[in-house]
Scaffold this motif. Structure first.
Motif, short mmCIF file in Angstrom:
data_model
loop_
_atom_site.label_atom_id
_atom_site.label_comp_id
_atom_site.label_asym_id
_atom_site.label_seq_id
_atom_site.Cartn_x
_atom_site.Cartn_y
_atom_site.Cartn_z
N HIS A 37 36.90 31.22 44.99
CA HIS A 37 37.97 31.35 43.87
C HIS A 37 37.53 32.14 42.89
O HIS A 37 36.65 31.82 42.23
N VAL A 38 38.15 33.20 42.31
CA VAL A 38 38.20 33.78 41.37
C VAL A 38 39.05 33.79 40.12
O VAL A 38 40.10 34.31 40.31
N PRO A 39 38.61 33.28 38.86
CA PRO A 39 39.67 33.11 37.93
C PRO A 39 40.04 34.44 37.43
O PRO A 39 39.33 35.43 37.35
N GLU A 40 41.24 34.61 37.14
CA GLU A 40 41.74 36.14 36.94
C GLU A 40 41.29 36.62 35.57
O GLU A 40 41.06 37.91 35.46
N ASN A 41 40.91 35.69 34.66
CA ASN A 41 40.25 36.14 33.30
C ASN A 41 38.81 36.48 33.41
O ASN A 41 38.37 37.30 32.51
N LEU A 42 38.29 36.24 34.45
CA LEU A 42 36.89 36.79 34.93
C LEU A 42 36.66 37.83 35.73
O LEU A 42 35.50 38.52 36.11
N VAL A 43 37.61 38.67 36.18
CA VAL A 43 37.65 39.77 36.98
C VAL A 43 37.05 40.89 36.32
O VAL A 43 36.20 41.42 36.89
N LEU A 44 37.43 41.16 35.18
CA LEU A 44 36.90 42.31 34.36
C LEU A 44 35.34 42.14 34.10
O LEU A 44 34.61 43.23 34.54
N PRO A 45 34.74 41.09 33.74
CA PRO A 45 33.46 41.10 33.43
C PRO A 45 32.72 41.06 34.72
O PRO A 45 31.56 41.47 34.89
N THR A 50 27.00 31.22 33.78
CA THR A 50 25.73 31.49 33.65
C THR A 50 25.23 32.89 34.18
O THR A 50 24.68 33.67 33.88
N TYR A 51 26.08 32.92 35.50
CA TYR A 51 25.79 34.06 36.32
C TYR A 51 26.14 35.34 35.45
O TYR A 51 25.60 36.52 35.58
N LEU A 52 27.37 35.28 34.80
CA LEU A 52 27.74 36.40 34.16
C LEU A 52 26.81 36.71 32.86
O LEU A 52 26.96 37.91 32.53
N GLY A 53 26.74 35.68 32.19
CA GLY A 53 25.79 35.79 30.98
C GLY A 53 26.39 36.73 29.85
O GLY A 53 27.36 36.45 29.49
N PRO A 54 25.80 37.65 29.39
CA PRO A 54 26.61 38.67 28.26
C PRO A 54 27.68 39.40 28.64
O PRO A 54 28.58 39.63 28.01
N TYR A 55 28.06 39.36 29.89
CA TYR A 55 29.24 39.99 30.54
C TYR A 55 30.59 39.24 30.20
O TYR A 55 31.53 39.45 30.41
N LEU A 56 30.21 37.82 29.90
CA LEU A 56 31.36 37.01 29.60
C LEU A 56 32.23 37.59 28.28
O LEU A 56 33.44 37.19 27.94
N ASP A 57 31.36 38.38 27.51
CA ASP A 57 32.28 39.05 26.47
C ASP A 57 33.31 39.77 26.64
O ASP A 57 34.12 40.34 25.73
N TYR A 58 33.38 40.19 28.04
CA TYR A 58 34.59 41.06 28.51
C TYR A 58 35.56 40.52 29.25
O TYR A 58 36.54 40.83 29.59
N SER A 59 35.48 38.92 28.97
CA SER A 59 36.58 38.05 29.51
C SER A 59 38.11 38.38 28.90
O SER A 59 38.14 38.59 27.59
N LEU A 60 39.17 38.34 29.68
CA LEU A 60 40.29 38.50 29.26
C LEU A 60 40.96 37.30 28.33
O LEU A 60 40.69 36.41 28.76
#
Length: 324
Positions: free
Chosen positions: A206-214, A314-324
């Protein structure tokens, strides 16, 4: 962006030409008493120009030991590669699937498929294995062959760079190596089995929609300096990010509605952008790069989510900044 299958477009004749520079109105003998104003040219030793023989347009400046490989020669080698990958006796079932080349035609990627060879996933998703032939006249790319998969329904492609066919010809060599192609994987069937396993794992995740962009940014290696101290740079970075965000949101809506909120839909979002990189400069140059990154990401992401202690933040790390 529609597929291009016009092979003749890249089979134009090329030639190597000597390079000169204009010496201007002067006396090449150095005799000051000579009053000639005739212009003369000086040859540049050690270098030649690769020229489009039809238009006279120069494509690159190369050294004297550069071995020109025409796209026609490269395609003939591609036919040999086709036989090796698909275990084919001849090339009668070979078909051009897509050609990627810039306006100047200084390089090309030619995707070749087998007319009757397809990979059926879950009895409903059809993917086509293809060979990508790469050749260039501007020294940016060695002649080489890679293997990828493309979703037939929408032409979303990925390149498995780690599975490169072991044949690479650098244009500084005197001769094309002789002998049979050595395939970097044991059998195409083995790669297909691994690919199906990865697709099954992605579909169950499952992929949360708000994490697709990061996740998409991480897969494609896209970074934006949204906190740049320079005001103009920060505005440019936000502008580029907003273009990507709008496009990824549209792709998310499309593929989530078709395939569900899962990793397989995410793969299609990423591979769609990789195959049609909206907003990216020099699109034709970026497609191959993005499709290779997508192929690498599939392996790294599926290995990560197999772990029992996987944490997406944890996997996304700094890419979490791009969360919607």
């Amino acid at each position: 962006m529609s597929r291009n299958t016009n092979l003749e477009e890249i089979l134009f004749p090329v030639k190597l030409c000597d390079i000169f520079y204009d010496g201007g109105p002067s006396d090449p003998t150095g005799d000051p008493s000579c009053e000639t104003t005739e212009e003369w040219r000086i040859s540049i030793p050690g270098y030649r120009a690769v020229v489009n023989a039809l238009t006279g347009e120069p494509l690159a400046v190369v050294s004297k030991n550069y071995r020109l490989v025409t796209n026609q020669e490269a395609f003939l080698l591609g036919e040999q590669c086709f036989k090796a990958v698909f275990d084919a006796v001849d090339t009668s079932e070979m078909e051009i699937f897509n050609i990627i080349t810039p306006k100047q035609k200084s390089f090309c990627h030619v995707d070749i498929v087998h007319k009757h060879y397809a990979l059926n996933i879950w009895a409903q998703e059809i993917w086509l294995p293809f060979i990508r032939l790469t050749n260039s006249y501007n020294r940016t790319r060695a002649l080489h062959f890679t293997l990828g998969f493309c979703r037939k329904l929408c032409d979303n492609g990925v390149i498995f760079e780690s599975e490169t066919i072991e044949f690479r010809f650098f244009h500084t060599k005197d001769m094309i190596p002789k002998g049979e192609f050595e395939i970097g994987f044991h059998h195409l069937k083995e790669l297909e089995t691994a690919f199906i396993d990865q697709m099954t794992l992605l579909k169950a995740f499952h992929v949360p929609e708000n994490l697709v962009l990061p996740l998409a940014c991480q897969a494609l290696g896209l970074k934006f300096d949204l906190r740049a101290t320079d005001h103009q740079k920060r505005e440019k970075e936000h502008h580029k990010f907003d273009i990507l965000k709008e496009g990824i949101q549209a792709l998310t809506e499309r593929y989530f509605s078709q395939l569900g909120e899962n990793g397989y839909a995410l793969l299609n979002i990423v591979s769609d952008y990789a195959s049609r990189p909206f907003g990216a400069p020099l699109q034709s140059m970026r497609i191959n790069v993005f499709q290779k990154r997508t192929g690498s990401w599939i392996g790294s992401f599926t290995r990560a989510i197999r772990a029992s202690d996987f944490n997406i933040s944890t996997y996304l790390g700094p890419y979490l900044d791009y969360s919607l």
